[in-house]
Design a protein around this motif. Structure first.
Motif, PDB file in Angstrom:
ATOM      1  N   TYR A 157      38.813  44.009  34.548  1.00  0.00           N
ATOM      2  CA  TYR A 157      40.114  44.189  35.189  1.00  0.00           C
ATOM      3  C   TYR A 157      41.255  43.991  34.197  1.00  0.00           C
ATOM      4  O   TYR A 157      42.180  44.814  34.110  1.00  0.00           O
ATOM      5  N   GLU A 182      44.038  46.706  32.859  1.00  0.00           N
ATOM      6  CA  GLU A 182      45.483  46.535  33.073  1.00  0.00           C
ATOM      7  C   GLU A 182      46.264  46.618  31.771  1.00  0.00           C
ATOM      8  O   GLU A 182      47.265  47.334  31.661  1.00  0.00           O
ATOM      9  N   CYS A 233      46.448  47.028  40.794  1.00  0.00           N
ATOM     10  CA  CYS A 233      46.207  45.773  40.072  1.00  0.00           C
ATOM     11  C   CYS A 233      46.695  44.567  40.871  1.00  0.00           C
ATOM     12  O   CYS A 233      46.289  43.432  40.605  1.00  0.00           O
TER      13      CYS A 233
END
Length: 385
Positions: A218, A222, A310
């Motif tokens: 993740y 991002e 996100c």
């Protein structure tokens, strides 16, 4: 009292975000002051990252011994001292020395506050907590920009943020009792029924390796998205610079606004469903970025979708239910390490790929990271039931 404590926690997370954008904003001028190459910003950034990783690894033991309130107060004081040191430095070596407490302070407060909120508050507060980090990270470039436009220069920018941190340090030390009068601090008085976990013990807990990989993926996605979006849009997709600047500038504020709005709905869906929704839309965003249509609208919309998606990942808040409250601080500490490793190494890795192969691989790189997360998180859900 709980509401006042929450205000203090939110303000502390704003302070955590404040220093994060200063180096990038000031470095083009700072490097000339020290007569060093542009690339030396990477050295400072790596030292800061090393400090945050070290602090995260020590967070379980330190927070259990001192308590979240004291750890938070000391951490903000360290970052205030480091920022003041930056403003007074006359050599690059001194900057590097002050980067150590800079990183240690940031890592300690990050792990401690994430642990405290995950332990004591609903998912919406975790979402809002990270939204307030975005507020701090969005404000600091404006502070630095204003200082650079005056006689204060980059030193004045760092000094201004240092003063803000000093004021917050005073407030935190003055309100230490609130942490004890409010909800029970897992680290208060250093007494607890369980001993701090070692890194080896924490990693051996069923499901922990999966969540670490998910965190890594993740955070890598991002930061890679934010760093390389402009280059991809302009050099590969042929988007004009003005249009690209407008949409790229929406990415980080989009995450901040998304986290704020997400706080109003996350408790209705629950952490697991929220994570699934977020990962699904992340994948859609990566696909939109890579759709090979002549019109750039899909790629631009994809960036916004990724930014908003996100915001919809409540992995940290799910930690107590997944692994037990007694293991929370140790696991959050190593989760933050996964975060820093992903943000430190994966964007530069794509830079090497773009330079050696083709910048057009950008959406594929994002899609691989996006697909990695549901694979890992569903494996985690199966392993822990």
């Amino acid at each position: 009292m709980f509401s006042l404590l929450l205000v203090i926690i939110y303000i502390a997370f704003i302070s955590l975000g404040l220093p994060d954008s200063l180096l990038g904003s000031a470095w083009p001028v700072m490097k000339d002051s020290f007569n060093v190459p542009l690339s030396f910003a990477g050295i400072v950034s790596m030292i800061i990252s090393g400090g945050t990783i070290a602090a995260s690894l020590m967070s379980d033991r330190v927070t259990r011994k001192l308590g979240t309130g004291l750890v938070t107060s000391i951490s903000v004081a360290m970052t205030a001292m480091a920022l003041l040191g930056f403003s007074l430095s006359r050599s690059f070596v001194v900057i590097c020395l002050f980067a150590v407490p800079y990183g240690l302070g940031a890592g300690a407060i990050d792990a401690a506050l994430n642990n405290y909120v995950a332990l004591h508050y609903a998912s919406r507060h975790m979402s809002w907590l990270h939204s307030f980090w975005g507020v701090g990270a969005s404000i600091s470039p404006y502070i630095m920009s204003f200082s650079l436009g005056t006689k204060l220069g980059w030193r004045g920018g760092y000094a201004t943020v240092s003063v803000i941190q000093i004021v917050l340090t005073i407030i935190l030390f003055a309100t230490l009792q609130k942490w004890k009068n409010g909800k029970m601090d897992f680290g208060d008085s250093g007494k607890t029924s369980s001993k701090p976990l070692t890194i080896t013990q924490a990693v051996k807990i069923k499901g922990v390796p999966s969540v670490l990989i998910a965190f890594f993926g993740y955070c890598a996605l991002e930061t890679t998205t934010g760093l390389w979006a402009s280059t991809y849009l302009v050099e590969y997709r042929g988007v004009d610079v003005e249009t690209e600047a407008i949409f790229s500038s929406l990415f980080n504020p989009g995450i901040t606004v998304g986290r704020f709005l997400n706080g109003f709905i996350v408790d209705r869906f629950g952490d697991k469903r929220e994570i699934r929704y977020g990962i699904s839309t992340l994948t859609v965003g990566a696909i939109l970025v890579g759709i090979p249509f002549k019109s750039e609208i899909f790629a631009l919309a994809g960036l916004i979708v990724i930014g908003l998606s996100c915001a919809n990942l409540s992995v940290i808040h799910a930690t107590p239910s997944n692994f037990g409250r007694e293991n929370l601080q140790a696991i959050i500490g190593i989760q933050k390490v996964s975060t820093y490793v992903g943000t430190t190494f994966m964007p530069p890795l794509f830079g090497l790929i773009a330079n050696g192969v083709n910048i057009g691989l950008y959406p594929i790189y994002l899609a691989v990271l996006a697909v990695l997360m549901p694979t890992i998180t569903e494996t985690l859900n199966l392993s822990i039931g």
